[in-house]
Every structure is written in C-alpha cells, then in structure tokens.
Scaffold this active site. Structure first.
Site, mmCIF file in Angstrom:
data_model
loop_
_atom_site.group_PDB
_atom_site.id
_atom_site.type_symbol
_atom_site.label_atom_id
_atom_site.label_comp_id
_atom_site.label_asym_id
_atom_site.label_seq_id
_atom_site.Cartn_x
_atom_site.Cartn_y
_atom_site.Cartn_z
ATOM 1 N N ASP A 1 6.273 -23.395 24.982
ATOM 2 C CA ASP A 1 6.688 -22.026 24.735
ATOM 3 C C ASP A 1 7.952 -22.114 23.865
ATOM 4 O O ASP A 1 8.542 -23.180 23.723
ATOM 5 C CB ASP A 1 6.982 -21.327 26.059
ATOM 6 C CG ASP A 1 7.508 -19.925 25.859
ATOM 7 O OD1 ASP A 1 6.919 -19.186 25.060
ATOM 8 O OD2 ASP A 1 8.523 -19.588 26.486
ATOM 9 N N ASP B 1 8.974 -21.398 30.736
ATOM 10 C CA ASP B 1 10.114 -21.040 31.570
ATOM 11 C C ASP B 1 10.020 -19.691 32.254
ATOM 12 O O ASP B 1 10.708 -19.456 33.233
ATOM 13 C CB ASP B 1 11.394 -21.052 30.731
ATOM 14 C CG ASP B 1 11.515 -19.803 29.873
ATOM 15 O OD1 ASP B 1 10.545 -19.498 29.145
ATOM 16 O OD2 ASP B 1 12.553 -19.136 29.928
ATOM 17 N N ASP C 1 4.857 -16.935 31.124
ATOM 18 C CA ASP C 1 4.190 -18.223 31.032
ATOM 19 C C ASP C 1 3.388 -18.569 32.284
ATOM 20 O O ASP C 1 2.709 -19.590 32.308
ATOM 21 C CB ASP C 1 5.230 -19.333 30.804
ATOM 22 C CG ASP C 1 6.004 -19.136 29.506
ATOM 23 O OD1 ASP C 1 5.370 -18.752 28.518
ATOM 24 O OD2 ASP C 1 7.229 -19.356 29.504
#
Length: 807
Positions: free
Chosen positions: A504, A688, A692
């Site tokens: 990410d 994080d 996600d």
C-alpha cells in the site's frame, strides 16, 4: 575551590549551611537530602559506615525520606503480592537501589536490625536484594521503606515475573542434572577404558568386579536423577495412550541399567554403564541447547514491565503504587534509567528511550512533549512526567503478548508433520525392535539383548522430534530481534514462499504523516472556513488524511451523519447542507481536473465544488532500500494505491517499482491480489489501515506495518514493530532460512535413522556407539537451528533516501 560533600562527593555550594560532625570535626554537606541521611546514619550509631565505605554514596532525593511516599506499600492488595507469612511474623524480599559497596550492606543491615519490630535482615550484595523479616503488629512495611530511604537507599518489592522465575528454576535444575550426568559419564568411562583395552582376564577378577561396582555406584545417580525427566515424560505419554520420543529413551536407559546391574550382582554378563551415562549426558546436552534456543526465541516482553510506578498525586507528591493498579489519566514520574510502566503521553520533559524490546532497533529514539511512549521502553536520559493512556491488558505489550500467544497456540504445517512422524516412527521403531530381538534370539541368544538395545538407542527419534521446534524457536527469535512479530502459526512458512510483495502507499511506503500544503477556495468560499468544514468532516475518520486537518478543527463545530465511502471519501450533514470531501468524481458527481499536480481532495456542497485541498506526505527513510532489498532477493514488488495516477507514478519511479496501480479501491486491490494468486504467485500484502483489511485478509500472508490500525493488526499474520521498512526483506530472508533449516533437520533425521537402523540390527553398532551416534544426531539438529540466531542482517544495498512526495 569548593569543598566536596562528605556523604556523596558532590560540590558544596558556597555558604552552604549543611554539615555533620564526626569525631569532633564538622564535615560539609551539599544539600538537605545528604544532611538528613548523614544525621540518620550517625544518629543510629552507624558512623563507622563512613570509615568502611570504599565508594561514595549517590546523592539522595529529599522526597524519598517522606513517610507518605511509601504508604502505598501498606495497601493490603499490594502487600499480598510481596509480603509472605513467616514463623516470626512477615517477610519480604526487596530490590535495593544505590548499593555501591560492602559498607552499604553493612549499613542497611545494622540500621534495620536496630529497629523495634525487625527480627532479621540480610543483604545479598551481588544481587542488590534485601531479605527482611518483621513483626506486623509493631512495624508496617511503609516504615521499612521509609527507614531505608532515610539512610539513602530506595527499595521496591522484588517481584520478578512468575513464569520467568519458574524458567530459571527449571534451568538450574536442568544444569544440575547435566553436571551429575557429566561427572558420572567421565568417571564411568575412566573405569571402562581399562576393561576395553586390557580385558577382564588381564586385569583380574578382583579389579574387574571393583570397576563394575564403582561404575554401578556412579551410574545410579545418573539414572535416578539426571535421567528422571525421561522416565516421567514417558510414563505421562503412555498414561495418555501416546507415544513420544521419551518412550524408547526410557526403555533403553531402564533396560540397560537393570541388565548391567543384574550382571554386576550376579557376577556374569555384560555391563554397559558407560553407554548409559553417555546416552543420558549427550541427550541432556541436546535438551539443554534446545531449551536455550526456545528461551532466546521466546517472547520475554512481559518481564519488561515494572511491578510498580511513581504516581504523582494532585499535590505533586510521589507515591509508589502497583503498576497493575494504574489507570488511564494517571500522571507518572519516570526517572532516568527506569522503565515506563504503561503506555503514556509525555506532559513534561524530553528524553531518549530505548524501545529495542519492541522494535528491534537498538538506537534510542528521542521523545518530546505530546509524543507517545510505550510501556516497557527504558528512559535513558532525563526525568519525564507522563499521563497514562493505556495500562494493564490494554497496553501495547499486553496486546503483543496476546498476539504471540495466538501464534504459539497452533503449530505450523511442518511442525505438525514432524510431530506426526515422531509418533508413527516410535510405534514402528518398537515393532522393529521386537522383530530384531526375536530374530537374534534364534541367531545368537547371548547377543540378542544388547543388539536390541543398540537398535532402540541408535534409532531414537530425538533428532526428528527436535527438528522443527528448535528451528521455529530460533526463527521466531531472529525475527523478533528484527522487529517482526509473528502472530499466526503458519506465517513463517508462508513468508518463506512469497514470490511477490504488494505495498500500500499511504502509511506504508510513506510515513502517513499527511499535511495540508495548499487550499484553493472556489466561488465565495473562504479558505479558513473551507478548512474548518473539512476538519469537522474528517474528525470522524481514522485515515491518515484526517490528521492533516486536525489543526483546523473548531470546538463545537461538528458534522452530523458522517458516512465513509471506502476509497472515495466522506459525506456528512453540516449546518443543514450535505457536504462531500474526497475524489473529484465522488464530491462533484462528475470528473473535474485538479488545479495542478499532486494529490487533491475536493470539498463540495450539494455537489457544487467549494474548495480544493492539496496534501503532501513524506516517504519513509528506507523505502528505497526496502524495495532494492526485495529485488535482490528475486521477489517481485508492486504498488497498489487509491491515489491519483500522477502521484502514484512519481512514487513508483522514485522507488524503481515497475508495476503499480492508481485509484485502486479496496475491491480493486483485492481483485488484483486474487489475479496474482491465480497466476501462481504467493503474495505478501503490506498495509496499515482500515482500507487494507479486505486485501490483508485475501493475501497469502499479510504484514501490518508499524503504526497500523488495531483492526489491521488483528487481521495480519505478522506485525512490523520496527519503523524500518527494510525489515520486510529481512523477514522474508529469515523465514526462508527457517524453513530450509526445518527441512534440513528433518531430512538429516530421517537419513540418519535410515542408515543407523540396519547397521544396528546387524549387530555392527555396540551400545556405546549407538548412544554416541544418537546424541550427535540430536546435537547436529540443534546446532543447525542455532545458526539462525547468528545470521547477519541484510546490508542496505543503496544509500538512504529522504524526500517529500505528493501523496
């Protein structure tokens, strides 16, 4: 030149009025604290302390001598933790600070023994511990602490973690068993060598019998004391209708000892006391090494939290309270060199803290007012006043321990396979041993017993049983020292098979410390008001973007009915109107070009654009090293982000990532992960935040980075506690090495048993050589696992990178 304090050696201020008279001569003192302590010492008739001491005492703090400081130790709940009933009243063990020499121990003992109610006191100088007994009807515990403070020594209950204490006791007992086995083995071998070299005929019947009886006497404690755990665990396994590796071990040791003892008493037959002692000793060595590996690989975070804390009352008075009684909102004083007892925020002071027990990073980090400190970290420099945010089971360490317990509650696939193999192998070994005994009973009855014993010993599956546990323990320890916490049983094996890492962006490759760089109001909207409206909406979000608007929040100005559209933005009701903040298409209902490059958010009122906001984020210092390290390992790297194409492309080019995707919603990220898996890739997702969570759950293995949301952490298979992203590559490398070591150990164990069994069955391996071979095979397995703890960290392939990117 100023004089030095007679008590502590500090410079005495000019005109200082504090003195103590000794042998008719006044001696200068530097402060009221030293004066109080010195007068307490001399007034107790213990002035000889100053004559006997070899080092100067530390400078005392005046507040330590106040009786109310120690009243917390009269609390029944706290006393229950460190005060124990004794024949002469009550007793406790205290940890004493500021002990510098033997004179300190002399002073403490004589001062306390002179008090009414004290029945006994003794100082352990090497461990800085005090054992004291007293009559509770005469003396309260707080009086003892106050008296110690009065002569300059701070004391706290000595309360090591119970599991740690139990482990230490077991370790000491294990070492004693090993020592007894070692001494017995050396002496028995010494008596056996003449019998092997010269033979019974040349030595004579008298010497042979003497050596045999001496060997029996020396082997008996080895069997009954050193080898006792094997018998106990074998009996436990059989009682539960299970077979483990201790069953053939106990059978071999017990049968060999009884047969040899019978031969000595009867005066006929072979004796193999040397084989018994060697077998026991080498097996204990391998068990000891395995235990050390487990201890080094285990998580000792619980022992980092202190048992007590210095709480500041409303009037600023320090009170020692049990750390277990701390609550959010309590103000604590954390002195230099002490451990932070709970998660907290600094209210006063600035200092460096050692957080290596969590992050694996051994360089201290500087924390200032308003920043968070983690319970278990050690204060290195200056005193801090902190306010507790999370304590007890809500603290970071408690959360991590829960995750660790979850990881060790189940065994990974290779470990389960090894355990199943051991049980099947033991059963087959016993059947083979029975067949060998039956065959040799017809071939040569005189050799049947000892050949059967050799088969039982040489093929003992100790190495097979140790193959996976030792490697896993060493692997967990190596990952923990790099700041990677495994939270699910199969994570190490899954990490070892990763072929592609998907990152990410915000909060992962970047710091997630968003800041508002530019505001472009539209129409009649004022820039300040636009920021306030955006701040009111983002106040309901946990996304890193929300932090950028935090400084612009206005008290009492709140948004209602806030709804988050994942990957798009938020909409809310404010002052009777519907506002939207997020992507241009989401906010305006159609695509609008932003006013420039970078990441822009659009604020709209009833779909009418009102303002543009440009955000910036900072790239992690070692993001470039992390990507380069993964490339060096041959692992593919990919970037999935919900940001605009221009921003994502710039970041990917800066990091050398060829494959990237922008404007990716959580659904699109999950679809991409599934597409990669369909192509045969083993995917590690590194993220994080809440956005996600679906893709973390869908990946083959998920890793939540330092600072991830609680929900992301609970869905992850591993946590990156270290702030350094390069640890991702190190985790893959270490996991791969752990899996290789497990496979090597299992292959070696199977190969060894496959080779040794036919040789022993043919009578080519005597019992002493069987014991040596089995023991060496176990030592090879343990030694191979220990290599994981000595692996060097990956060297950074490129220099560090610091730059700000439009996120």
């Amino acid at each position: 030149m100023s004089a030095s304090c007679y008590h502590c050696g500090s410079p005495v201020p000019a005109g200082a009025p504090w003195t103590i008279t000794l042998e008719g001569e006044p001696q200068p003192l530097c402060c009221p604290g030293c004066e109080a302590v010195a007068h307490a010492i001399v007034g107790s008739g213990l002035a000889h302390y100053y004559r006997y001491r070899t080092e100067l005492a530390p400078r005392p703090e005046e507040s330590r001598a106040r009786a109310q400081t120690w009243q917390a130790f009269d609390h029944p709940e706290l006393q229950a933790r460190f005060v124990h009933a004794a024949d002469n009243g009550a007793s406790a063990t205290l940890a004493i600070e500021n002990i510098t020499c033997a004179a300190c121990a002399w002073l403490i003992e004589h001062h306390l023994n002179a008090l009414e109610g004290i029945t006994e006191s003794a100082v352990n100088l090497s461990e800085h511990r005090l054992r004291v007994s007293w009559d509770p009807s005469i003396l309260a515990p707080s009086n003892i602490f106050a008296e110690l403070a009065a002569i300059g020594y701070q004391a706290l209950p000595f309360e090591p973690d119970q599991a740690h204490q139990r482990e230490k006791r077991e370790d000491r007992l294990r070492v004693r068993r090993l020592i007894v086995a070692a001494v017995g083995m050396m002496q028995v071998v010494m008596f056996s060598i003449p019998l092997y070299i010269a033979g019974p005929d040349e030595l004579g019947a008298g010497f042979s019998a003497l050596f045999h009886w001496l060997s029996l006497a020396l082997t008996t404690p080895v069997v009954l004391f050193s080898a006792w755990p094997f018998f106990r665990q074998a009996a436990h396994a059989l009682a539960h209708r299970r077979l483990n590796m201790d069953v053939p071990v106990a059978l071999a040791i017990g049968a060999a000892y009884l047969a040899s003892a019978y031969a000595v008493v009867a005066g006929r037959g072979d004796v193999y006391f040397d084989s018994i002692a060697m077998f026991t000793f080498f097996l204990l060595v391998s068990r000891h090494l395995e235990a050390r590996t487990r201890r080094r690989g285990g998580n000792a975070l619980g022992s980092h939290l202190p048992a007590s804390a210095l709480r500041l009352d409303a009037d600023g008075i320090e009170r020692v309270v049990p750390a277990s009684l701390l609550e959010p909102g309590d103000r604590l004083l954390v002195q230099p060199g002490t451990t932070v007892p709970a998660d907290a925020v600094i209210e006063q002071g600035e200092s460096s803290l050692d957080e290596s027990m969590l992050t694996g990073e051994f360089l201290p980090v500087t924390r200032r007012v308003g920043e968070r400190v983690i319970g278990g970290s050690q204060n290195m420099e200056n005193a801090l006043v902190v306010r507790v945010t999370h304590a007890g089971k809500q603290a970071t360490i408690a959360h991590i321990l829960d995750l660790t317990d979850r990881a060790f509650a189940h065994r990974p696939r290779l470990a389960r396979l090894a355990e199943a193999m051991v049980q099947r192998f033991v059963l087959r070994l016993l059947l083979v041993t029975l067949a060998v005994a039956t065959a040799w009973a017809f071939i040569d009855p005189s050799r049947a017993f000892w050949i059967t014993l050799s088969v039982l010993v040489v093929t003992c599956p100790c190495a097979l049983a140790l193959a996976a546990p030792t490697a896993l323990a060493a692997g967990h320890g190596a990952l923990g020292r790099r700041g990677v916490l495994i939270t699910r049983a199969d994570a190490i094996e899954a990490l070892a098979g990763v072929t592609r890492v998907v990152f990410d962006k915000t909060g992962t490759l970047t710091r997630g410390e968003m800041r508002l760089a530019d505001t472009r109001p539209m129409g009649s909207m004022d820039a300040a008001r636009a920021r306030q409206i955006a701040a009111a909406i983002e106040a309901h979000s946990e996304h890193p973007i929300a932090r950028a608007f935090g400084p612009f929040r206005r008290a009492g100005f709140k948004a209602q009915a806030v709804v988050r559209e994942p990957g798009q933005g938020l909409h809310a009701t404010l002052e009777g109107a519907t506002w939207r903040l997020g992507r241009a298409r989401f906010a305006a209902g159609h695509e609008i070009a932003p006013p420039g490059p970078g990441q822009w958010l659009l604020l709209s009122q009833e779909y009418t654009p009102r303002a543009w906001f440009r955000l910036e984020d900072t790239l992690r210092d070692d993001a470039l090293e992390a990507v380069a390290a993964l490339d060096a390992l041959g692992v593919g790297v990919e970037l999935l982000s919900g940001d605009e194409p221009e921003t994502v492309k710039a970041l990917a080019e800066a990091l050398g990532i060829d494959t990237w995707q922008a404007r990716a919603t959580p659904e699109a990220k999950l679809a991409r992960i599934q597409a990669l898996q369909a192509e045969g890739e083993r995917v590690l997702m590194v993220g994080d935040g809440i956005n996600d969570v679906p893709v973390l759950a869908g990946a083959d293995v998920a890793l939540a980075v330092n600072g991830a949301t609680d929900l992301a952490q609970t869905r992850a298979d591993a946590l990156l506690l270290s702030p350094r992203l390069v640890r991702v590559g190190e985790a893959l490398e270490t996991a791969g090495a752990t899996r290789r070591v497990m496979r090597q150990n299992m292959a070696w164990s199977v190969a060894y048993n496959g080779l040794a069994l036919p040789l022993a069955a043919l009578g080519l391996v005597p019992p002493w050589l069987a014991a040596l071979g089995m023991s060496l095979s176990s030592l090879v397995v343990v030694g191979n696992a220990l290599r994981l703890g000595r692996r060097r960290r990956m060297a950074p392939p490129v220099s560090s990178l610091r730059q700000t990117v439009n996120a």
